[in-house]
Design a protein around this motif. Structure first.
Motif, PDB file in Angstrom:
ATOM      1  N   MET A   1       0.739  -1.204   0.164  1.00 39.22           N
ATOM      2  CA  MET A   1       0.107  -0.060   0.092  1.00 39.22           C
ATOM      3  C   MET A   1       0.824   1.276  -0.061  1.00 39.22           C
ATOM      4  N   THR A   2       0.740   2.091  -0.940  1.00 40.38           N
ATOM      5  CA  THR A   2       1.660   3.281  -1.329  1.00 40.38           C
ATOM      6  C   THR A   2       0.763   4.608  -1.346  1.00 40.38           C
ATOM      7  N   THR A   3       1.245   5.428  -0.488  1.00 39.42           N
ATOM      8  CA  THR A   3       0.643   6.925  -0.450  1.00 39.42           C
ATOM      9  C   THR A   3       1.779   7.749  -1.351  1.00 39.42           C
ATOM     10  N   MET A   4       1.133   8.551  -2.135  1.00 34.03           N
ATOM     11  CA  MET A   4       1.713   9.405  -2.871  1.00 34.03           C
ATOM     12  C   MET A   4       1.269  10.836  -2.868  1.00 34.03           C
ATOM     13  N   ARG A   5       2.208  11.932  -3.397  1.00 36.01           N
ATOM     14  CA  ARG A   5       1.722  13.184  -3.605  1.00 36.01           C
ATOM     15  C   ARG A   5       2.880  13.712  -4.740  1.00 36.01           C
ATOM     16  N   LYS A   6       2.002  14.826  -5.557  1.00 37.10           N
ATOM     17  CA  LYS A   6       2.843  15.208  -6.393  1.00 37.10           C
ATOM     18  C   LYS A   6       3.315  16.615  -6.391  1.00 37.10           C
ATOM     19  N   ALA A   7       4.526  17.139  -6.674  1.00 37.18           N
ATOM     20  CA  ALA A   7       4.971  18.375  -6.702  1.00 37.18           C
ATOM     21  C   ALA A   7       5.391  18.768  -8.041  1.00 37.18           C
ATOM     22  N   ARG A   8       5.710  19.956  -8.222  1.00 39.37           N
ATOM     23  CA  ARG A   8       6.275  20.107  -9.870  1.00 39.37           C
ATOM     24  C   ARG A   8       7.132  21.418  -9.787  1.00 39.37           C
ATOM     25  N   ILE A   9       8.441  21.150 -10.013  1.00 39.65           N
ATOM     26  CA  ILE A   9       9.294  22.378  -9.936  1.00 39.65           C
ATOM     27  C   ILE A   9       9.994  22.811 -11.397  1.00 39.65           C
ATOM     28  N   ALA A  10      10.035  23.944 -11.699  1.00 37.56           N
ATOM     29  CA  ALA A  10      10.501  24.342 -12.825  1.00 37.56           C
ATOM     30  C   ALA A  10      11.367  25.317 -13.062  1.00 37.56           C
ATOM     31  N   TYR A  11      12.395  25.256 -14.097  1.00 38.11           N
ATOM     32  CA  TYR A  11      13.342  26.377 -14.224  1.00 38.11           C
ATOM     33  C   TYR A  11      12.907  26.912 -15.648  1.00 38.11           C
ATOM     34  N   ASP A  12      13.168  28.187 -15.731  1.00 39.40           N
ATOM     35  CA  ASP A  12      12.510  28.778 -16.717  1.00 39.40           C
ATOM     36  C   ASP A  12      13.496  30.026 -17.168  1.00 39.40           C
ATOM     37  N   GLY A  13      13.563  30.490 -18.431  1.00 40.52           N
ATOM     38  CA  GLY A  13      14.436  31.280 -19.001  1.00 40.52           C
ATOM     39  C   GLY A  13      14.587  31.227 -20.535  1.00 40.52           C
ATOM     40  N   SER A  14      15.121  32.215 -21.132  1.00 36.82           N
ATOM     41  CA  SER A  14      15.717  32.154 -22.405  1.00 36.82           C
ATOM     42  C   SER A  14      16.367  31.017 -22.945  1.00 36.82           C
ATOM     43  N   ALA A  15      17.357  30.487 -21.985  1.00 34.43           N
ATOM     44  CA  ALA A  15      18.359  29.522 -22.383  1.00 34.43           C
ATOM     45  C   ALA A  15      17.718  28.139 -22.565  1.00 34.43           C
ATOM     46  N   ILE A  16      16.305  27.776 -22.066  1.00 34.01           N
ATOM     47  CA  ILE A  16      15.669  26.754 -22.113  1.00 34.01           C
ATOM     48  C   ILE A  16      14.142  26.797 -22.907  1.00 34.01           C
ATOM     49  N   VAL A  17      14.014  27.686 -23.641  1.00 35.79           N
ATOM     50  CA  VAL A  17      12.974  27.863 -24.415  1.00 35.79           C
ATOM     51  C   VAL A  17      12.415  26.818 -25.119  1.00 35.79           C
ATOM     52  N   ASP A  18      13.367  26.033 -25.569  1.00 36.81           N
ATOM     53  CA  ASP A  18      13.171  24.798 -26.573  1.00 36.81           C
ATOM     54  C   ASP A  18      12.933  23.411 -25.716  1.00 36.81           C
ATOM     55  N   GLY A  19      12.841  23.647 -24.294  1.00 37.47           N
ATOM     56  CA  GLY A  19      12.442  22.643 -23.452  1.00 37.47           C
ATOM     57  C   GLY A  19      13.682  21.701 -23.007  1.00 37.47           C
ATOM     58  N   SER A  20      14.998  22.396 -23.136  1.00 35.07           N
ATOM     59  CA  SER A  20      16.326  21.476 -22.884  1.00 35.07           C
ATOM     60  C   SER A  20      16.825  22.416 -21.789  1.00 35.07           C
ATOM     61  N   MET A  21      17.752  21.872 -21.040  1.00 34.43           N
ATOM     62  CA  MET A  21      18.604  22.368 -20.041  1.00 34.43           C
ATOM     63  C   MET A  21      19.853  21.688 -19.832  1.00 34.43           C
ATOM     64  N   ASP A  22      21.028  22.262 -19.681  1.00 29.10           N
ATOM     65  CA  ASP A  22      22.264  21.655 -19.451  1.00 29.10           C
ATOM     66  C   ASP A  22      22.329  20.571 -18.440  1.00 29.10           C
ATOM     67  N   VAL A  23      22.563  19.462 -18.431  1.00 23.61           N
ATOM     68  CA  VAL A  23      22.664  18.338 -17.562  1.00 23.61           C
ATOM     69  C   VAL A  23      23.481  18.943 -16.419  1.00 23.61           C
ATOM     70  N   ARG A  24      24.606  19.472 -16.856  1.00 22.29           N
ATOM     71  CA  ARG A  24      25.680  19.668 -15.598  1.00 22.29           C
ATOM     72  C   ARG A  24      24.877  20.833 -14.588  1.00 22.29           C
ATOM     73  N   GLU A  25      23.839  21.692 -15.095  1.00 24.97           N
ATOM     74  CA  GLU A  25      23.172  22.475 -14.111  1.00 24.97           C
ATOM     75  C   GLU A  25      21.816  21.771 -13.522  1.00 24.97           C
ATOM     76  N   LEU A  26      21.314  20.720 -14.283  1.00 26.99           N
ATOM     77  CA  LEU A  26      20.001  20.168 -14.022  1.00 26.99           C
ATOM     78  C   LEU A  26      20.174  18.938 -12.837  1.00 26.99           C
ATOM     79  N   ALA A  27      21.369  18.108 -13.239  1.00 25.43           N
ATOM     80  CA  ALA A  27      21.472  16.948 -12.368  1.00 25.43           C
ATOM     81  C   ALA A  27      21.471  17.384 -11.063  1.00 25.43           C
ATOM     82  N   PRO A  28      22.508  18.241 -10.712  1.00 27.86           N
ATOM     83  CA  PRO A  28      22.965  18.529  -9.188  1.00 27.86           C
ATOM     84  C   PRO A  28      21.656  19.083  -8.601  1.00 27.86           C
ATOM     85  N   ALA A  29      20.795  19.922  -9.635  1.00 26.65           N
ATOM     86  CA  ALA A  29      19.688  20.470  -8.806  1.00 26.65           C
ATOM     87  C   ALA A  29      18.655  19.631  -8.489  1.00 26.65           C
ATOM     88  N   LEU A  30      18.192  18.378  -9.363  1.00 24.26           N
ATOM     89  CA  LEU A  30      17.364  17.485  -8.982  1.00 24.26           C
ATOM     90  C   LEU A  30      18.024  16.624  -7.990  1.00 24.26           C
TER      91      LEU A  30
END
Length: 315
Positions: A1-30
């Motif tokens: 039996m598992t209980t879950m909740r969802k959250a959503r975080i976002a990084y936004d800006g001109s560098a990621i308008v195409d939906g991508s983000m440098d993994v060197r920035e993203l991975a440590p943040a996640l």
């Protein structure tokens, strides 16, 4: 039996308008976000381990939306049915993230409200709390969010979560409602201009103090090194690592200085000593002090013979 909740975080800006983000920035943040949830759960007294998972549909065009499943794991069903564990801890975590909070938002809003200013006092009444600043401004929050705000480890993780928005082209961090794919209205937000507010203040320094009252003990030790300059000798007992000790036996040192006692490799002494443990500048310090040399056993100097022989007995 598992209980879950969802959250959503976002990084936004001109560098990621195409939906991508440098993994060197993203991975440590996640990773930092995952560790923040785990640390906050511990601070709030959560009994179950929290899993933080990246949902497969997390990439949204125009920004990099991250959907997390806060999974408390499999609880004992009998325990749940008997209503012995009403609060899994997930609701508390959602509150500190800013979901459903009615007292000024979650911990991200609280940090922004304090703005790094000096805290004069903290007042609590039940689950409500007020942070009193130097100018007597009172910032209201709830008790659980306050705990996370005051925890040095949680604050360090938050600093790492915010770090990507200090990069050119990434200018905003947001916590969003995960229920609607196109709902980008932030519940909590931090701009690149506000990023400096989220730098971790670090843990409070430990006060210098002696940890316990030293007790005198006795043991035999081998002499590894003699130091006449500062009075510290190096000993070992062939069991524990070698250690330095201050020689405080003035009578013994007088005999050594006058040549009445000399040393060679393998000599042993029986000592009465104290171990004083203290905290100095945040570090554990251990100091051995030899109060009295009780016995001196010189290592054999002669070659081995099959019979007892003492040259001092000869006439």
């Amino acid at each position: 039996m598992t209980t879950m909740r969802k959250a959503r975080i976002a990084y936004d800006g001109s560098a990621i308008v195409d939906g991508s983000m440098d993994v060197r920035e993203l991975a440590p943040a996640l990773i930092a976000f995952s560790e923040f949830i785990e640390s906050a759960n511990k601070v709030l007294g959560g009994e179950s381990k929290i899993k933080v998972m990246l949902n497969q549909d997390s990439i949204k065009k125009g920004s990099f939306d991250i959907t997390f499943l806060l999974d408390v794991g499999i609880l004992e069903q009998a325990k749940l049915f008997m209503d012995m564990s009403k609060n899994t801890g997930l609701d508390d975590l959602m509150t500190i993230l800013g979901y459903g909070s009615f007292l000024g938002g979650g911990v991200f809003s609280l940090i922004k409200g304090v703005k790094g200013r000096h805290i004069k006092d903290i007042q609590q009444s039940g689950d409500k709390a007020s942070i009193i600043l130097d100018n007597n401004e009172a910032i209201k929050t709830d008790g659980k969010t306050l705990k996370v705000f005051l925890d040095a480890e949680c604050r360090l993780k938050i600093e790492h979560i915010i770090k990507p928005i200090t990069t050119t082209g990434i200018d905003r961090f947001e916590i969003r409602d995960p229920s609607g794919e196109h709902n980008k209205a932030p519940i909590e937000s931090v701009t690149s201009e506000e990023a400096y507010l989220y730098k971790s203040p670090g843990a409070e320094e430990m006060k210098d103090e002696q940890l316990s009252k030293p007790i005198q003990q006795e043991m035999f030790v081998k002499i590894n090194s003699v130091n006449f300059t500062d009075g510290k000798w190096r000993f070992s007992d062939n069991t524990n690592p070698a250690f330095w000790a201050k020689m405080a036996d003035e009578e013994f040192m007088s005999k050594v200085n006058h040549g009445e006692i000399s040393f060679t490799s393998g000599d042993m002494i029986k000592i009465r000593y104290r171990l004083i443990q203290s905290i100095k500048k945040g570090q554990l310090s251990s100091e051995y002090i030899v109060d009295k040399v009780l016995d001196f056993i010189a290592a054999p100097r002669n070659i081995k013979l099959d019979f007892d022989y003492n040259p001092n007995d000869s006439q």
